[in-house]
Design a protein around this motif. Sequence first.
Motif, PDB file in Angstrom:
ATOM      1  N   ARG A 140       0.839  -1.199   0.000  1.00 46.66           N
ATOM      2  CA  ARG A 140       0.000   0.000   0.000  1.00 46.66           C
ATOM      3  C   ARG A 140       0.875   1.250   0.000  1.00 46.66           C
ATOM      4  O   ARG A 140       2.009   1.233   0.482  1.00 46.66           O
ATOM      5  CB  ARG A 140      -0.898   0.039   1.245  1.00 46.66           C
ATOM      6  CG  ARG A 140      -1.974  -1.021   1.288  1.00 46.66           C
ATOM      7  CD  ARG A 140      -2.796  -0.863   2.571  1.00 46.66           C
ATOM      8  NE  ARG A 140      -3.355   0.480   2.700  1.00 46.66           N
ATOM      9  CZ  ARG A 140      -3.950   0.928   3.813  1.00 46.66           C
ATOM     10  NH1 ARG A 140      -4.028   0.126   4.878  1.00 46.66           N
ATOM     11  NH2 ARG A 140      -4.446   2.152   3.842  1.00 46.66           N
ATOM     12  N   GLY A 142      -1.504   6.444   2.691  1.00 44.28           N
ATOM     13  CA  GLY A 142      -2.882   6.043   2.897  1.00 44.28           C
ATOM     14  C   GLY A 142      -3.165   5.525   4.293  1.00 44.28           C
ATOM     15  O   GLY A 142      -4.332   5.311   4.642  1.00 44.28           O
ATOM     16  N   PHE A 143      -2.123   5.319   5.101  1.00 47.32           N
ATOM     17  CA  PHE A 143      -2.333   4.830   6.460  1.00 47.32           C
ATOM     18  C   PHE A 143      -3.003   5.926   7.292  1.00 47.32           C
ATOM     19  O   PHE A 143      -2.586   7.090   7.283  1.00 47.32           O
ATOM     20  CB  PHE A 143      -1.011   4.428   7.108  1.00 47.32           C
ATOM     21  CG  PHE A 143      -0.337   3.256   6.445  1.00 47.32           C
ATOM     22  CD1 PHE A 143      -1.045   2.375   5.642  1.00 47.32           C
ATOM     23  CD2 PHE A 143       1.014   3.031   6.620  1.00 47.32           C
ATOM     24  CE1 PHE A 143      -0.434   1.299   5.038  1.00 47.32           C
ATOM     25  CE2 PHE A 143       1.646   1.954   6.017  1.00 47.32           C
ATOM     26  CZ  PHE A 143       0.913   1.083   5.223  1.00 47.32           C
ATOM     27  N   GLN A 144      -4.031   5.546   8.038  1.00 52.36           N
ATOM     28  CA  GLN A 144      -4.830   6.523   8.756  1.00 52.36           C
ATOM     29  C   GLN A 144      -4.005   7.317   9.767  1.00 52.36           C
ATOM     30  O   GLN A 144      -4.166   8.540   9.897  1.00 52.36           O
ATOM     31  CB  GLN A 144      -5.993   5.817   9.473  1.00 52.36           C
ATOM     32  CG  GLN A 144      -7.071   6.756   9.980  1.00 52.36           C
ATOM     33  CD  GLN A 144      -7.853   7.400   8.847  1.00 52.36           C
ATOM     34  OE1 GLN A 144      -7.891   6.897   7.738  1.00 52.36           O
ATOM     35  NE2 GLN A 144      -8.495   8.534   9.140  1.00 52.36           N
ATOM     36  N   ALA A 145      -3.121   6.659  10.476  1.00 49.24           N
ATOM     37  CA  ALA A 145      -2.329   7.349  11.497  1.00 49.24           C
ATOM     38  C   ALA A 145      -1.453   8.433  10.873  1.00 49.24           C
ATOM     39  O   ALA A 145      -1.301   9.529  11.436  1.00 49.24           O
ATOM     40  CB  ALA A 145      -1.460   6.352  12.256  1.00 49.24           C
ATOM     41  N   LYS A 180      -2.087   9.970   8.002  1.00 46.66           N
ATOM     42  CA  LYS A 180      -2.986  11.028   7.536  1.00 46.66           C
ATOM     43  C   LYS A 180      -3.264  12.030   8.652  1.00 46.66           C
ATOM     44  O   LYS A 180      -3.268  13.249   8.436  1.00 46.66           O
ATOM     45  CB  LYS A 180      -4.308  10.434   7.047  1.00 46.66           C
ATOM     46  CG  LYS A 180      -4.241   9.732   5.698  1.00 46.66           C
ATOM     47  CD  LYS A 180      -5.627   9.257   5.308  1.00 46.66           C
ATOM     48  CE  LYS A 180      -5.629   8.588   3.938  1.00 46.66           C
ATOM     49  NZ  LYS A 180      -6.987   8.130   3.560  1.00 46.66           N
ATOM     50  N   HIS A 181      -3.508  11.514   9.863  1.00 48.35           N
ATOM     51  CA  HIS A 181      -3.781  12.404  10.992  1.00 48.35           C
ATOM     52  C   HIS A 181      -2.569  13.274  11.304  1.00 48.35           C
ATOM     53  O   HIS A 181      -2.707  14.480  11.573  1.00 48.35           O
ATOM     54  CB  HIS A 181      -4.178  11.581  12.224  1.00 48.35           C
ATOM     55  CG  HIS A 181      -5.534  10.958  12.106  1.00 48.35           C
ATOM     56  ND1 HIS A 181      -5.987   9.996  12.984  1.00 48.35           N
ATOM     57  CD2 HIS A 181      -6.534  11.144  11.210  1.00 48.35           C
ATOM     58  CE1 HIS A 181      -7.205   9.625  12.647  1.00 48.35           C
ATOM     59  NE2 HIS A 181      -7.555  10.305  11.566  1.00 48.35           N
TER      60      HIS A 181
END
Length: 359
Positions: free
Chosen positions: A237, A241-244, A246-247
């Motif tokens: 991936r 794109g990893f949510q952590a 992104k934050h």
Amino acid sequence: MTTSPASVSLLADDVEEDLRASVRRAIERHAPTERVTAIYDGTDEVTAPLWSAFAGLGLPGLLVPESLGGAGATAREAAAVLEELGRAAAPSPFLTSSVVATTALVALGDTEILPALASGEQTAALLVRPTALRHGPATTTAVGLPADVLLVPEGDALYAVRGAATAPVSSLDMTRPLAEVSLGGGERTLVSADAAAAVDRALLTGAGLLAAEQVGVARWALETTVAYLSVRRQFGRVVGGFQALKHRLADLYAEVEQADAAARYAAACLATDDPDAPVAVHVAASFCGEAATHAAEEAIQLHGGLGMTWEHPAHLHLKRAKADELLLGTPEAHRAALAVLVDLPPPVVEPVETPAPER
């Protein structure tokens, strides 16, 4: 002329955008990353060619009145130049000579030194401690050397000294040199016997426009990190794109935008002699310094092993951010100054208890 927060536009106009583009082209041509990095190996093939290019653009005289050969521009245009210098972590005497020293001399109505500074033929540096916020007696440490003229505050007076002996001092950010100065053998000329207010103005302007450079560092770190995480793949991936992550990037984006707004408002207040300028400068200086350091640290960490390498420019920007954070007052010092201006009580420092040694 005065302004109010509601009437100040924080958007760059066409003049600022054109100036920014010209500065960026000059930096890309004369200060590529590999040449800047070579400064740490003792080879400086950047500073002189870049300064010559800046002189060709009229940048050394940006804040000098037109009657003395300058452009008669304002702090907003100077901020655009410094933001680009921060983006590249490029070496230049622009802040020390064309902003700080020039502001002091313009305030004093000098006509002897400014023409040579405006043309870029000579540079000047105000001899103060790197963490100074206000004027004071001359010290032995100068920032922005080599310089043709040293401006030396002594009490309320300001002297111009030429030919002072200097010895380089190792610094974290080697693109902004420090030096030990011996004034004994220099040629001294009185610039003004009442220069305290002019020196204060120069240091305030320097701190406010240094915030623009810090924004440049922070924005480079954010944009470079976003670009890297958009193509770096892990576990099949794209890492971005990893949510952590992104934050973290969203928080960093918000911080950089806030720093940008604070720096632009400070520059706008300085440009119009707004009474709110001291408050605006201390707000910007206290926030932008920490934002630049945080962004540079995030860039190194989110680049993984690549960010720790000598070849990647992240270390150049972290060094610039940390050095800038100390140059004209730490964030803590600016917050303390801000508290006085807005009538806040001084911070309460809790005593630190030292535990008794075990027997």
